[in-house]
Design a protein around this motif. Structure first.
Motif, mmCIF file in Angstrom:
data_model
loop_
_atom_site.group_PDB
_atom_site.id
_atom_site.type_symbol
_atom_site.label_atom_id
_atom_site.label_comp_id
_atom_site.label_asym_id
_atom_site.label_seq_id
_atom_site.Cartn_x
_atom_site.Cartn_y
_atom_site.Cartn_z
ATOM 1 N N ILE A 47 -31.840 1.339 -19.995
ATOM 2 C CA ILE A 47 -31.368 1.685 -18.649
ATOM 3 C C ILE A 47 -31.752 3.127 -18.309
ATOM 4 O O ILE A 47 -32.187 3.416 -17.186
ATOM 5 N N ALA A 48 -31.627 4.032 -19.258
ATOM 6 C CA ALA A 48 -31.999 5.431 -19.014
ATOM 7 C C ALA A 48 -33.510 5.563 -18.792
ATOM 8 O O ALA A 48 -33.954 6.336 -17.935
ATOM 9 N N ALA A 49 -34.290 4.806 -19.513
ATOM 10 C CA ALA A 49 -35.745 4.905 -19.406
ATOM 11 C C ALA A 49 -36.265 4.302 -18.103
ATOM 12 O O ALA A 49 -37.220 4.811 -17.516
ATOM 13 N N PHE A 50 -35.654 3.230 -17.637
ATOM 14 C CA PHE A 50 -36.131 2.530 -16.449
ATOM 15 C C PHE A 50 -35.179 2.672 -15.265
ATOM 16 O O PHE A 50 -35.081 1.796 -14.417
ATOM 17 N N LYS A 51 -34.495 3.809 -15.202
ATOM 18 C CA LYS A 51 -33.481 4.011 -14.159
ATOM 19 C C LYS A 51 -34.067 3.891 -12.753
ATOM 20 O O LYS A 51 -33.485 3.243 -11.878
ATOM 21 N N ASP A 52 -35.212 4.500 -12.517
ATOM 22 C CA ASP A 52 -35.821 4.464 -11.178
ATOM 23 C C ASP A 52 -36.221 3.041 -10.783
ATOM 24 O O ASP A 52 -35.979 2.615 -9.641
ATOM 25 N N LYS A 53 -36.813 2.312 -11.697
ATOM 26 C CA LYS A 53 -37.227 0.925 -11.409
ATOM 27 C C LYS A 53 -36.012 0.032 -11.159
ATOM 28 O O LYS A 53 -36.038 -0.835 -10.294
ATOM 29 N N ILE A 54 -34.957 0.241 -11.943
ATOM 30 C CA ILE A 54 -33.742 -0.564 -11.783
ATOM 31 C C ILE A 54 -33.104 -0.283 -10.432
ATOM 32 O O ILE A 54 -32.658 -1.204 -9.735
ATOM 33 N N THR A 55 -33.074 1.012 -10.028
ATOM 34 C CA THR A 55 -32.517 1.377 -8.725
ATOM 35 C C THR A 55 -33.325 0.745 -7.599
ATOM 36 O O THR A 55 -32.761 0.217 -6.624
ATOM 37 N N GLU A 56 -34.629 0.783 -7.712
ATOM 38 C CA GLU A 56 -35.512 0.176 -6.703
ATOM 39 C C GLU A 56 -35.281 -1.330 -6.612
ATOM 40 O O GLU A 56 -35.171 -1.894 -5.516
ATOM 41 N N LEU A 57 -35.185 -1.991 -7.742
ATOM 42 C CA LEU A 57 -34.948 -3.437 -7.769
ATOM 43 C C LEU A 57 -33.575 -3.763 -7.190
ATOM 44 O O LEU A 57 -33.431 -4.714 -6.416
ATOM 45 N N TRP A 58 -32.575 -2.993 -7.548
ATOM 46 C CA TRP A 58 -31.210 -3.227 -7.051
ATOM 47 C C TRP A 58 -31.152 -3.057 -5.526
ATOM 48 O O TRP A 58 -30.502 -3.841 -4.832
#
Length: 68
Positions: A47-58
């Motif tokens: 989650i820390a490594a892919f925080k930006d991608k997860i935020t974009e997907l969310w």
């Protein structure tokens, strides 16, 4: 001397037989606890490594749901 040796051997056989019959109940629980801990750490790192991608997907999912 021979009977003492025989008695010691019999005691040893009885003790090892009892140890082999004992159940290993706590071992499974400990292994599962360690596994859950390791998986939690891996999830936090991901989650820390892919925080930006997860935020974009969310954000994409939430805007799609709001558009319904």
């Amino acid at each position: 001397m021979n009977t003492l040796r025989t008695m010691a051997l019999q005691a040893h056989v009885r003790a090892t037989t009892r140890l082999r019959k004992m159940k290993e109940e706590g071992q499974g629980t400990t292994e599962y606890a360690i596994l859950v801990g390791v998986l939690a750490v891996i999830a936090m790192i991901a989650i820390a490594a892919f925080k930006d991608k997860i935020t974009e997907l969310w954000d994409a999912i939430s805007s799609g749901v709001n558009g319904l």
